[in-house]
Enzyme design. Structure first.
Site, PDB file in Angstrom:
ATOM      1  CB  SER A   1      -0.972  -0.042   1.179  1.00  0.00           C
ATOM      2  OG  SER A   1      -2.007   0.895   1.021  1.00  0.00           O
TER       3      SER A   1
ATOM      4  CG  HIS B   1      -5.620  -2.529   0.401  1.00  0.00           C
ATOM      5  ND1 HIS B   1      -4.710  -2.464  -0.624  1.00  0.00           N
ATOM      6  CD2 HIS B   1      -5.225  -1.590   1.304  1.00  0.00           C
ATOM      7  CE1 HIS B   1      -3.820  -1.523  -0.372  1.00  0.00           C
ATOM      8  NE2 HIS B   1      -4.102  -0.990   0.801  1.00  0.00           N
TER       9      HIS B   1
ATOM     10  CD  GLU C   1      -5.366  -4.362  -3.775  1.00  0.00           C
ATOM     11  OE1 GLU C   1      -5.556  -3.819  -2.670  1.00  0.00           O
ATOM     12  OE2 GLU C   1      -4.322  -4.976  -4.056  1.00  0.00           O
TER      13      GLU C   1
END
Length: 529
Positions: free
Chosen positions: A228, A436, A344
């Site tokens: 990320s 995610h 995600e």
């Protein structure tokens, strides 16, 4: 995924109120060494770590830069002070100032402080100085607003057992790490402001260059990695001339400093935000802003309507927009392994209506306007199931998958280095899709550190394979190895097809759906001013 805590900011600030300007985690120097405890002499002084039950040696809370407090607030990281005797490195330093906004972050330190530029090292049990072992430096995620190198999912013991020296570190976040203001620019010799958190990362890499051989690592075999915001950081370090020569390979998990929403913010724009913030908090000068306590500043930055500070083209760390640096082939030309997850983001980020062919068409019309018909070719919605998948794909692409794809594609085109692409598809137990951040524990071999899930033998199998791929890449620049399905290099062949690895219980190579990303590239480019 990074789950936002309801009302978490204010409750966390009550804990932050106890934070002093200088952290309470300053460890005693001159302490006597304990029998069996490993001691390493760094450029700053000797540090005494821990011998874990596995034999791995862990060193926690080693300073790599001076505390960024008082007059050093909003300045590039400065050298850490040296010390005499032996410094205890047996506990994690405090987190950099942040609100508790994500429920899945499990920290192992006492709290938050502005004095937070410390790193952690895990060395294999048999590592000796100058053993030339490969090195992994991992940057945490959290949107440049939260996160810490002490988080359980980033623990380095499992990778160290595979013969890798592992380093995690902390970097300034939010208003502390990315604030920009005309007075900061004026006082800077480089006429720049912002991106201090990224500079912290570079300072940690310089510390690794100068010290990792003492822990058994090879400074010429450093891989930077992250997820990320950590993955965005990897792409940023690759673009910045400040980090030139500090690493040999790169791994990115879901994120890059490419955008689907327009060019990266300019320094002029972020300076305007800085002036607006200063006026809003009643501290119009830089001196007044530096006079605020860290807790006051954090609380004020979290108020409703305040600007949020992130990465900008500051003129120093980034002399140009990173997309231009990559397009010109001026980034670090190193092997790159990167990818993203199947979910995600949720379709709920696009619509409140349950996915149907009609609701999906409405979303495409709203997002793409006159291009909605073309969008329907790559995001089909012939049934409710197909509409659901297409909206998940679109939400994920807009959030982070497209930017990661663009990073891979540009680097492949301009670096003359191999790129390895993946799509991570294994959901955690009880989850529908691979959300995610779901892959972190699998990739670093840390399933056992997360007790929120009832891991199965299939999860262990996925983790063993993914960790092996990553370890091979860290060691050689190629993820392939004995007993693993082949992972092809992800560069375009004569027919334009690109291969990636789908990571699941049975990993396998597959063709990347390039028509989807090419469409987005055209759509996003035409929408930008």
């Amino acid at each position: 995924m990074h789950t936002v805590l309801p009302g978490g900011r204010r409750s966390w600030l009550r804990l932050a109120a106890a934070a002093t300007v200088l952290s309470s985690h300053t460890f005693a120097a001159g302490a006597q060494t304990r029998t069996g405890a490993p001691v390493v002499r760094t450029t700053g002084g000797a540090v005494q770590g821990l011998a874990l039950s596995s034999g791995v040696r862990a060193f926690r809370g080693i300073p790599f830069a001076a505390p960024p407090v008082r007059e050093l607030r909003w300045k590039p990281p400065q050298p850490a002070a040296t010390w005499q005797g032996v410094r205890l490195a047996d506990r994690f330093a405090d987190q950099c100032m942040q609100a508790r906004i994500y429920s899945d972050m499990m920290f192992r330190n006492a709290g938050v402080s502005e004095d937070c530029l410390y790193l952690n090292v895990w060395a294999p049990a048999d590592a000796r100085p100058n053993a030339a072992l490969p090195v992994l430096v991992y940057f945490y995620g959290g949107g440049f607003q939260a996160g810490d190198g002490s988080e359980l999912r980033y623990d380095g013991e499992s990778m160290a057992k595979r013969g890798i020296v592992v380093v995690t570190m902390s970097y300034r976040l939010g208003v502390f790490g990315f604030f920009s203001h005309p007075e900061l620019t004026a006082e800077s010799p480089q006429h720049a402001s912002g991106d201090y958190g990224l500079m912290d990362q570079t300072a940690a890499l310089r510390w690794v260059r100068d010290n990792v051989a003492r822990f058994g690592g090879d400074p010429a075999k450093v891989t930077i990695a992250g997820e990320s915001a950590g993955s965005m950081s990897v792409s940023a370090q690759m673009a910045s001339p400040m980090a030139k020569g500090l690493f040999a390979r790169a791994i990115g998990e879901s994120g890059a400093v490419f955008s689907s929403s327009g060019p990266m913010a300019t320094r002029a724009r972020t300076e305007e935000n800085g002036v607006r913030f200063a006026q809003a908090v009643g501290a119009p000068s830089l001196a007044a802003l530096r006079a605020l306590s860290a807790t006051e500043l954090l609380e004020m930055a979290g108020r409703q309507g305040m600007p949020r500070f992130g990465v900008n083209v500051d003129g120093y760390f980034f002399p140009q927009p990173p997309a231009e640096i990559y397009a010109a082939g001026k980034q670090a030309r190193v092997p790159l392994l990167a990818g993203w997850n199947t979910e995600e983001s949720s379709w709920r980020s696009l619509t409140a209506q349950s996915p149907t062919p009609d609701s999906a068409r409405a979303v495409l019309a709203r997002v793409f306007g006159e291009r909605a018909g073309d969008a329907a070719q790559v995001y089909p919605a012939g049934s409710a199931a197909e509409a659901t998948q297409s909206l998940v794909d679109l939400a994920s692409d807009r959030f982070i998958a497209y930017s990661t794809w663009k990073w891979l594609d540009t680097h492949a085109a301009t670096s003359a280095q191999p790129v390895y692409r993946y799509l991570y598809a294994r959901p955690r137990p009880g989850a529908h899709g691979a959300v995610h951040s779901a892959e972190i524990e699998y990739a670093l071999g840390n399933l056992a550190t997360n007790h929120a899930y009832a891991w199965t033998p299939d999860d262990e199998k996925v983790s063993a394979a993914m960790q092996a791929y990553f370890a091979n890449f860290i060691k050689t620049g190629d993820p392939n190895g004995a007993g693993l399905p082949a992972w092809p290099v992800g560069t375009a062949g004569p027919n334009g097809e690109v291969q990636r690895l789908r990571i699941d219980v049975e990993p396998h190579a597959e063709a990347e759906p390039r028509a989807r990303y090419r469409f987005l590239e055209r759509a996003f480019t035409s929408a930008q001013p």
